[in-house]
Design a protein around this motif. Structure first.
Motif, PDB file in Angstrom:
ATOM      1  N   LEU A 202       0.857  -1.183   0.000  1.00 56.36           N
ATOM      2  CA  LEU A 202       0.000   0.000   0.000  1.00 56.36           C
ATOM      3  C   LEU A 202       0.890   1.230   0.000  1.00 56.36           C
ATOM      4  N   ALA A 203       0.537   2.222  -0.821  1.00 53.45           N
ATOM      5  CA  ALA A 203       1.269   3.491  -0.869  1.00 53.45           C
ATOM      6  C   ALA A 203       0.252   4.618  -0.788  1.00 53.45           C
ATOM      7  N   ILE A 204       0.374   5.467   0.241  1.00 55.77           N
ATOM      8  CA  ILE A 204      -0.591   6.544   0.441  1.00 55.77           C
ATOM      9  C   ILE A 204       0.086   7.904   0.291  1.00 55.77           C
ATOM     10  N   ASP A 205      -0.714   8.898   0.017  1.00 55.00           N
ATOM     11  CA  ASP A 205      -0.225  10.263  -0.139  1.00 55.00           C
ATOM     12  C   ASP A 205       0.250  10.790   1.226  1.00 55.00           C
ATOM     13  N   THR A 206       1.431  11.370   1.257  1.00 58.45           N
ATOM     14  CA  THR A 206       1.959  11.924   2.503  1.00 58.45           C
ATOM     15  C   THR A 206       1.032  12.983   3.081  1.00 58.45           C
ATOM     16  N   GLU A 207       0.317  13.691   2.211  1.00 52.88           N
ATOM     17  CA  GLU A 207      -0.562  14.768   2.672  1.00 52.88           C
ATOM     18  C   GLU A 207      -1.945  14.263   3.099  1.00 52.88           C
ATOM     19  N   ALA A 208      -2.209  12.986   2.920  1.00 55.02           N
ATOM     20  CA  ALA A 208      -3.519  12.425   3.282  1.00 55.02           C
ATOM     21  C   ALA A 208      -3.670  12.313   4.794  1.00 55.02           C
ATOM     22  N   ASP A 209      -4.883  12.009   5.236  1.00 56.96           N
ATOM     23  CA  ASP A 209      -5.153  11.728   6.650  1.00 56.96           C
ATOM     24  C   ASP A 209      -4.724  10.281   6.909  1.00 56.96           C
ATOM     25  N   TRP A 210      -3.577  10.108   7.534  1.00 55.48           N
ATOM     26  CA  TRP A 210      -3.047   8.764   7.731  1.00 55.48           C
ATOM     27  C   TRP A 210      -3.963   7.907   8.594  1.00 55.48           C
ATOM     28  N   ASN A 211      -4.550   8.510   9.607  1.00 54.82           N
ATOM     29  CA  ASN A 211      -5.428   7.735  10.477  1.00 54.82           C
ATOM     30  C   ASN A 211      -6.631   7.191   9.722  1.00 54.82           C
ATOM     31  N   ALA A 212      -7.174   7.992   8.813  1.00 56.82           N
ATOM     32  CA  ALA A 212      -8.305   7.537   8.007  1.00 56.82           C
ATOM     33  C   ALA A 212      -7.864   6.479   7.000  1.00 56.82           C
ATOM     34  N   GLU A 213      -6.742   6.725   6.345  1.00 59.13           N
ATOM     35  CA  GLU A 213      -6.254   5.802   5.320  1.00 59.13           C
ATOM     36  C   GLU A 213      -5.873   4.445   5.913  1.00 59.13           C
ATOM     37  N   LEU A 214      -5.416   4.451   7.170  1.00 62.76           N
ATOM     38  CA  LEU A 214      -4.870   3.226   7.769  1.00 62.76           C
ATOM     39  C   LEU A 214      -5.732   2.686   8.899  1.00 62.76           C
ATOM     40  N   LYS A 215      -6.993   3.078   8.916  1.00 64.14           N
ATOM     41  CA  LYS A 215      -7.880   2.683  10.025  1.00 64.14           C
ATOM     42  C   LYS A 215      -8.057   1.170  10.122  1.00 64.14           C
ATOM     43  N   ASP A 216      -7.883   0.455   9.023  1.00 65.57           N
ATOM     44  CA  ASP A 216      -8.054  -0.996   9.038  1.00 65.57           C
ATOM     45  C   ASP A 216      -6.730  -1.746   9.160  1.00 65.57           C
ATOM     46  N   GLU A 217      -5.634  -1.012   9.363  1.00 62.16           N
ATOM     47  CA  GLU A 217      -4.316  -1.627   9.463  1.00 62.16           C
ATOM     48  C   GLU A 217      -3.881  -1.736  10.930  1.00 62.16           C
ATOM     49  N   SER A 218      -3.022  -2.704  11.207  1.00 56.97           N
ATOM     50  CA  SER A 218      -2.388  -2.834  12.516  1.00 56.97           C
ATOM     51  C   SER A 218      -0.881  -2.768  12.293  1.00 56.97           C
ATOM     52  N   ILE A 219      -0.310  -1.604  12.547  1.00 49.97           N
ATOM     53  CA  ILE A 219       1.092  -1.356  12.211  1.00 49.97           C
ATOM     54  C   ILE A 219       1.987  -1.711  13.394  1.00 49.97           C
ATOM     55  N   ASP A 220       2.866  -2.664  13.162  1.00 47.29           N
ATOM     56  CA  ASP A 220       3.758  -3.156  14.201  1.00 47.29           C
ATOM     57  C   ASP A 220       5.023  -2.321  14.323  1.00 47.29           C
ATOM     58  N   LEU A 221       5.497  -1.790  13.199  1.00 44.29           N
ATOM     59  CA  LEU A 221       6.806  -1.144  13.159  1.00 44.29           C
ATOM     60  C   LEU A 221       6.774   0.042  12.210  1.00 44.29           C
TER      61      LEU A 221
END
Length: 329
Positions: A202-221
């Motif tokens: 997955l590659a998201i825009d740096t200017e996007a709302d990261w919390n919204a874009e990654l709400k379904d992800e569980s980021i370990d690192l």
């Protein structure tokens, strides 16, 4: 010999004497050297010093001459430079004597480079000269951050702000080689597309709302080299108990965090710098096993090194910038 040096307030090509050889050293005819962000900042750190300093930390070439006590190498051997001087064995942090090639001692942007035999490794035969010349500093930085510090596994999700840096292109490939999930950011649609082509999930825009874009992800690192501009945004998407490994600060060094939120979330913050010779040798085995190739964005000849500096300053690259010192066979 020709070399690219910092002298007084200038960076320029000039002729300097060839380095002399001590008993434990090898002299390498450099084929290709690699440009790093570190090189951009050394002139301002040195200031108005009249003694010329050869810049450059990465390099690959052919051994031309060996000192009388050298037993591991012979003239004609194809090698890469280990830019981490004084750090041979695994440890939590480098020793106080640790230095990186290119300051305070002469570096690799020259026709010849001399170093102790302990800081030379054999060039992976499957890599081109351009790939080998840009390998070590960024790849070793990424390898230690991802594996030694980050302890990544096949079940991990790794988040990397800034997809276009040399280190990021290595981390994407390393993490995918063991089956981890990789998420990156970039302002550039082209860089996001290249990151996906390289293996990012997955590659998201740096200017996007990261919390919204990654709400379904569980980021370990999170592996961050940007600093103030991204640190708290990265922390906000990291799972509770997750790790942030930081090895750089391309934006401002000073970061303010909500310490109460940090300790309630039981996050782990780990610093990392380069790596040691044991990790480098593990890295070389790893990339050969997985047939990983450095991403070379562009190649400049030695006489164009100043233009290469300007190109890197614009942050338009995806991957590494190579400096061709000698014509390749």
């Amino acid at each position: 010999m020709k070399a690219f040096v910092h002298e007084e307030e200038s960076i320029l090509i000039r002729k300097i004497p060839e380095p002399t050889l001590k008993d434990n050293e090898v002299k390498i005819a450099i084929k290709v050297a690699g440009l790093n962000h570190r090189d951009l900042h050394i002139p301002e750190r040195r200031g108005n010093v009249s003694t010329p300093l050869v810049l450059g930390s990465d390099g690959a070439g052919v051994i031309e001459q060996v000192g009388k006590n050298v037993t591991n190498f012979a003239p004609g051997d194809e090698v890469i430079v280990n830019p981490g001087l004084g750090w041979l064995h695994q440890s939590d942090a480098p020793p106080k004597s640790f230095e990186i090639v290119g300051m305070p001692n002469d570096g690799t942007f020259a026709e010849k480079y001399v170093v102790d035999q302990n800081y030379v490794e054999r060039k992976p035969s499957y890599l081109s000269w351009e790939e080998a010349g840009v390998l070590v500093l960024s790849a070793l930085t990424g390898y230690r951050a991802l594996f030694t510090k980050g302890n990544v596994s096949a079940n991990s999700t790794v988040f990397i702000p800034g997809a276009g840096s040399g280190v990021a292109t290595y981390i994407i490939q390393f993490a995918k080689a063991i089956g981890a999930r990789v998420i990156v950011t970039s302002r550039s649609p082209e860089k996001r597309a290249k990151a996906i082509a390289l293996g990012a999930d997955l590659a998201i825009d740096t200017e996007a709302d990261w919390n919204a874009e990654l709400k379904d992800e569980s980021i370990d690192l999170v592996i961050d080299s940007i600093g103030r501009a991204t640190f708290n945004r990265s922390l906000s998407v990291l799972k509770r108990g997750g790790k942030i490994v930081t090895f750089g600060a391309t934006t401002e060094d000073q970061v303010t965090i909500d310490i109460r939120k940090f300790f309630y979330g039981q996050y782990q913050l780990l610093g990392s710098t380069m790596g040691n010779r044991e990790e480098l040798r593990d890295l070389l085995q790893f990339i050969e096993k997985h047939q990983i190739h450095p991403i070379v964005d562009s190649v400049f000849v030695l006489e164009e090194t100043k233009e290469a500096f300007q190109y890197l300053q614009k942050a338009q690259q995806f991957g590494k910038i190579a400096i061709q010192v000698a014509q390749n066979d």
